[in-house]
Design a protein around this motif. Structure first.
Motif, PDB file in Angstrom:
ATOM      1  N   LEU A  47       0.824  -1.207   0.000  1.00  0.00           N
ATOM      2  CA  LEU A  47       0.000   0.000   0.000  1.00  0.00           C
ATOM      3  C   LEU A  47       0.858   1.257   0.000  1.00  0.00           C
ATOM      4  CD1 LEU A  47      -2.915   1.054   0.126  1.00  0.00           C
ATOM      5  CD2 LEU A  47      -2.746   0.997   2.611  1.00  0.00           C
ATOM      6  N   THR A  48       1.880   1.297   0.845  1.00  0.00           N
ATOM      7  CA  THR A  48       2.695   2.505   0.966  1.00  0.00           C
ATOM      8  C   THR A  48       3.704   2.648  -0.162  1.00  0.00           C
ATOM      9  OG1 THR A  48       4.200   1.337   2.465  1.00  0.00           O
ATOM     10  CG2 THR A  48       2.459   2.651   3.462  1.00  0.00           C
ATOM     11  N   ILE A  49       4.082   1.552  -0.797  1.00  0.00           N
ATOM     12  CA  ILE A  49       5.049   1.638  -1.887  1.00  0.00           C
ATOM     13  C   ILE A  49       4.374   2.069  -3.183  1.00  0.00           C
ATOM     14  CG2 ILE A  49       4.849  -0.676  -2.882  1.00  0.00           C
ATOM     15  CD1 ILE A  49       8.129   1.148  -2.136  1.00  0.00           C
ATOM     16  N   SER A  54       3.323   4.561  -9.223  1.00  0.00           N
ATOM     17  CA  SER A  54       2.106   5.162  -9.745  1.00  0.00           C
ATOM     18  C   SER A  54       2.246   5.288 -11.255  1.00  0.00           C
ATOM     19  CB  SER A  54       1.877   6.538  -9.130  1.00  0.00           C
ATOM     20  OG  SER A  54       2.881   7.443  -9.572  1.00  0.00           O
ATOM     21  N   ILE A  55       1.131   5.499 -11.930  1.00  0.00           N
ATOM     22  CA  ILE A  55       1.196   5.652 -13.379  1.00  0.00           C
ATOM     23  C   ILE A  55       1.965   6.918 -13.751  1.00  0.00           C
ATOM     24  CG2 ILE A  55      -0.969   6.943 -13.657  1.00  0.00           C
ATOM     25  CD1 ILE A  55      -1.488   5.100 -16.132  1.00  0.00           C
ATOM     26  N   LYS A 185      -1.417  -5.208  -8.546  1.00  0.00           N
ATOM     27  CA  LYS A 185      -0.910  -4.084  -9.338  1.00  0.00           C
ATOM     28  C   LYS A 185       0.610  -4.047  -9.364  1.00  0.00           C
ATOM     29  CE  LYS A 185      -0.060  -0.249  -7.601  1.00  0.00           C
ATOM     30  NZ  LYS A 185       1.126   0.531  -7.112  1.00  0.00           N
ATOM     31  N   ASP A 186       1.241  -4.190  -8.207  1.00  0.00           N
ATOM     32  CA  ASP A 186       2.694  -4.094  -8.147  1.00  0.00           C
ATOM     33  C   ASP A 186       3.367  -5.267  -8.843  1.00  0.00           C
ATOM     34  OD1 ASP A 186       2.413  -1.765  -6.828  1.00  0.00           O
ATOM     35  OD2 ASP A 186       3.452  -2.353  -5.007  1.00  0.00           O
ATOM     36  N   VAL A 187       2.798  -6.453  -8.703  1.00  0.00           N
ATOM     37  CA  VAL A 187       3.362  -7.617  -9.410  1.00  0.00           C
ATOM     38  C   VAL A 187       3.312  -7.391 -10.914  1.00  0.00           C
ATOM     39  CG1 VAL A 187       3.005 -10.059  -9.928  1.00  0.00           C
ATOM     40  CG2 VAL A 187       2.863  -9.256  -7.558  1.00  0.00           C
ATOM     41  N   LEU A 188       2.174  -6.913 -11.418  1.00  0.00           N
ATOM     42  CA  LEU A 188       2.038  -6.662 -12.847  1.00  0.00           C
ATOM     43  C   LEU A 188       2.983  -5.560 -13.316  1.00  0.00           C
ATOM     44  CD1 LEU A 188      -1.836  -6.847 -13.356  1.00  0.00           C
ATOM     45  CD2 LEU A 188      -0.122  -8.513 -14.076  1.00  0.00           C
ATOM     46  N   MET A 189       3.155  -4.497 -12.520  1.00  0.00           N
ATOM     47  CA  MET A 189       4.030  -3.403 -12.938  1.00  0.00           C
ATOM     48  C   MET A 189       5.489  -3.838 -12.972  1.00  0.00           C
ATOM     49  SD  MET A 189       2.058  -1.099 -13.832  1.00  0.00           S
ATOM     50  CE  MET A 189       3.381   0.002 -14.309  1.00  0.00           C
ATOM     51  N   VAL A 190       5.905  -4.648 -12.013  1.00  0.00           N
ATOM     52  CA  VAL A 190       7.283  -5.159 -12.025  1.00  0.00           C
ATOM     53  C   VAL A 190       7.505  -6.030 -13.257  1.00  0.00           C
ATOM     54  CG1 VAL A 190       8.891  -6.706 -10.852  1.00  0.00           C
ATOM     55  CG2 VAL A 190       7.642  -4.997  -9.541  1.00  0.00           C
ATOM     56  N   VAL A 191       6.552  -6.921 -13.532  1.00  0.00           N
ATOM     57  CA  VAL A 191       6.668  -7.778 -14.721  1.00  0.00           C
ATOM     58  C   VAL A 191       6.701  -6.935 -15.989  1.00  0.00           C
ATOM     59  CG1 VAL A 191       5.480  -9.522 -16.110  1.00  0.00           C
ATOM     60  CG2 VAL A 191       5.606  -9.776 -13.618  1.00  0.00           C
ATOM     61  N   ASN A 263       9.418  -2.281   6.815  1.00  0.00           N
ATOM     62  CA  ASN A 263       9.096  -2.040   5.412  1.00  0.00           C
ATOM     63  C   ASN A 263      10.030  -1.024   4.783  1.00  0.00           C
ATOM     64  OD1 ASN A 263       7.020  -3.863   5.155  1.00  0.00           O
ATOM     65  ND2 ASN A 263       5.414  -2.410   5.628  1.00  0.00           N
ATOM     66  N   GLN A 264      10.407   0.010   5.524  1.00  0.00           N
ATOM     67  CA  GLN A 264      11.288   1.031   4.969  1.00  0.00           C
ATOM     68  C   GLN A 264      12.652   0.453   4.602  1.00  0.00           C
ATOM     69  OE1 GLN A 264       8.576   3.470   4.560  1.00  0.00           O
ATOM     70  NE2 GLN A 264      10.516   4.552   4.407  1.00  0.00           N
ATOM     71  N   ILE A 265      13.066  -0.596   5.284  1.00  0.00           N
ATOM     72  CA  ILE A 265      14.357  -1.223   4.992  1.00  0.00           C
ATOM     73  C   ILE A 265      14.338  -1.874   3.618  1.00  0.00           C
ATOM     74  CG2 ILE A 265      15.959  -3.038   5.714  1.00  0.00           C
ATOM     75  CD1 ILE A 265      15.066  -2.510   8.598  1.00  0.00           C
ATOM     76  N   PHE A 266      13.221  -2.488   3.258  1.00  0.00           N
ATOM     77  CA  PHE A 266      13.150  -3.241   2.007  1.00  0.00           C
ATOM     78  C   PHE A 266      12.635  -2.417   0.829  1.00  0.00           C
ATOM     79  CE2 PHE A 266      12.906  -6.518   5.311  1.00  0.00           C
ATOM     80  CZ  PHE A 266      13.916  -7.377   4.884  1.00  0.00           C
ATOM     81  N   MET A 267      12.036  -1.277   1.093  1.00  0.00           N
ATOM     82  CA  MET A 267      11.466  -0.484   0.007  1.00  0.00           C
ATOM     83  C   MET A 267      12.475  -0.044  -1.059  1.00  0.00           C
ATOM     84  SD  MET A 267       8.468   1.872   1.667  1.00  0.00           S
ATOM     85  CE  MET A 267       6.931   1.140   2.214  1.00  0.00           C
ATOM     86  N   PRO A 268      13.745   0.251  -0.714  1.00  0.00           N
ATOM     87  CA  PRO A 268      14.690   0.631  -1.785  1.00  0.00           C
ATOM     88  C   PRO A 268      14.894  -0.423  -2.855  1.00  0.00           C
ATOM     89  CG  PRO A 268      15.536   1.318   0.354  1.00  0.00           C
ATOM     90  CD  PRO A 268      14.317   0.474   0.623  1.00  0.00           C
ATOM     91  N   LEU A 269      14.537  -1.681  -2.578  1.00  0.00           N
ATOM     92  CA  LEU A 269      14.657  -2.713  -3.606  1.00  0.00           C
ATOM     93  C   LEU A 269      13.819  -2.378  -4.837  1.00  0.00           C
ATOM     94  CD1 LEU A 269      14.530  -5.946  -1.397  1.00  0.00           C
ATOM     95  CD2 LEU A 269      16.524  -4.971  -2.552  1.00  0.00           C
TER      96      LEU A 269
END
Length: 457
Positions: A47-49, A54-55, A185-191, A263-269
């Motif tokens: 949610l926060t990432i 975003s588009i 949404k995020d899975v599709l955008m990464v793919v 979560n903030q630790i992993f978000m830079p990935l």
């Protein structure tokens, strides 16, 4: 084929939204808007990432690279990356403040800590004004995707159906629907980004065929104001990204502050995706393709390098990206009006009032592309200038200083007026972002006011 894949993605999002309601029908306003603070690490992460993918980011980053060269990435990636350590320290403290005052909106913090109705109204007006362009931006991005795929769908019909889908998500289960859909949404955008970036590199025979793509060495990387503007903009927007009204509302959905820090630790990935967007912009720049506008760069790369089925996935991911962000903004704006601007109503009346506000906002957003586009562009440029002015007041509350609301009101007004005034006059003292100048003045006014107030527990 691509239409079938796109419709399958949209259908899947509806099923996920329905599932999000299972055993979690929103019983009260707090549950509807912030899930009663029950979200765990996975839902909070996705949610926060969402703002990162975003588009606007997916279309805007390649557009900036295409028009301004690689130097554009210093600013764009800089503020997103800096927002992660800022959020690591800031987010848990905002969450704790929300727990103390049972907050649903960012305006609740100001109302309860400073005990000021005038400050509460000012914060609502400040945040609501700068949230206005987000709806139109999401629909504009969606239309870019549809136009490049060659689908002959009237713009008003497409945006209208998208608005109805967003409203349906929200009515089903409040904040839970976009939170659950954001995973898909995020899975599709990464793919989509990986496929598009790899196809672009393959078409350019990477790494042998990739030419130098740096902006002219003018000390400013193609941006007005030079390095001072870049650095001040990175600082300003990294703070704004963490205290934006929709971000604060998302923080209140978390179970614990430790969840937010992890979560903030992993978000830079997530930043690993941007090099692939860079390669897509580079491909369009060097292939001789002529996009209708810079915003079309991402889709031009997609349409010229990927097969039909992959284009359908990209279209579905982009559509969900726009609508998840739109739903989050709606759920932040609705209670600002029904709870803070017009208080004193029952819990049920707050929910109904927020839903009516959301419906009106979606109608305005649908019509925005046709009649308010010029105003929306201006408001979008002013977004971080206005939203970040909340920072001094929030920091004082985090420090638990019980001070009068007057210096916070004065600082917020000065920051807004100075920042917007410099923006409209195209003045950048020392090359700094106008919003940073406003924020500095805002902080000085607040500091001058509270320094005269005795410290109390």
């Amino acid at each position: 084929m691509e239409v079938s894949i796109f419709l399958a993605v949209i259908t899947a999002s509806v099923l996920i939204a329905v599932y999000s309601r299972y055993r979690h029908a929103a019983r009260n306003a707090r549950d509807f808007f912030v899930a009663s603070g029950q979200f765990g690490a996975v839902l909070i992460f996705f949610l926060t990432i969402g703002e990162t993918y975003s588009i606007g980011s997916v279309l805007g980053f390649p557009a900036g690279i295409y028009t301004q060269g690689s130097g554009f990435g210093m600013w764009f990636l800089g503020y997103i990356l800096l927002s992660y350590p800022v959020g690591y320290f800031l987010n848990p403290r905002i969450w704790a403040l929300g727990q103390r005052y049972s907050c649903i909106t960012v305006a609740d913090i100001f109302r309860d800590h400073y005990a000021s109705r005038a400050l509460e109204i000012l914060v609502v007006l400040n945040t609501a004004l700068f949230l206005l362009p987000f709806g139109e931006m999401q629909f504009a991005g969606l239309m870019v995707v549809v136009r490049n795929l060659g689908w002959h769908i009237p713009g008003m019909m497409m945006t209208g159906l998208s608005a109805l889908l967003t409203l349906a998500w929200i009515l089903l289960s409040g904040i839970r629907a976009p939170a659950y859909v954001s995973i898909l949404k995020d899975v599709l955008m990464v793919v989509a980004i990986l496929l598009g970036g790899y196809a672009a590199m393959h078409a350019m025979h990477w790494p042998v065929g990739v030419p130098d793509f740096s902006s002219p060495d003018n000390g400013g990387h193609g941006l007005p104001g030079g390095n001072a503007f870049i650095v001040s903009t990175i600082i300003l927007q990294s703070i704004g990204l963490c205290i934006a009204p929709q971000t604060v509302a998302f923080l209140f959905t978390a179970k614990s502050p430790r969840t937010l820090q992890k979560n903030q630790i992993f978000m830079p990935l997530y930043m690993l995706m941007f090099p692939f967007l860079f390669m897509m912009a580079l491909y369009v720049r060097t292939s001789g393709a002529t996009p209708a506008s810079p915003n079309d760069v991402f889709m031009v790369a997609v349409c010229t390098t990927l097969p039909d089925w992959a284009r359908g996935l990209v279209a579905g991911g982009c559509a969900l990206s726009a609508l998840v962000i739109l739903a989050g903004v709606c759920l932040a704006l609705g209670p600002l009006v029904s709870r803070n601007l017009m208080p004193g109503h029952s819990d049920r009346a707050q929910k109904i009032g927020a839903q009516i506000t959301i419906a009106i906002y979606l109608v305005i957003s649908v019509m925005g592309g046709a009649s308010l586009s010029g105003l929306m562009v201006i408001l979008n440029n002013l977004y971080y200038i206005g939203v970040t002015q909340l920072a001094p007041g929030i920091i004082v509350a985090l420090l638990d200083r019980k001070v009068p609301a007057i210096p916070v009101i004065a600082g917020l007004l000065c920051g807004d007026l100075v920042g917007m005034g410099l923006f409209f006059l195209h003045i950048m003292p020392a090359g700094l972002n106008p919003g940073m100048i406003g924020l500095i003045i805002n902080a000085l006014v607040v500091w001058a006011g509270i320094s005269r107030t005795p410290r109390t527990a």
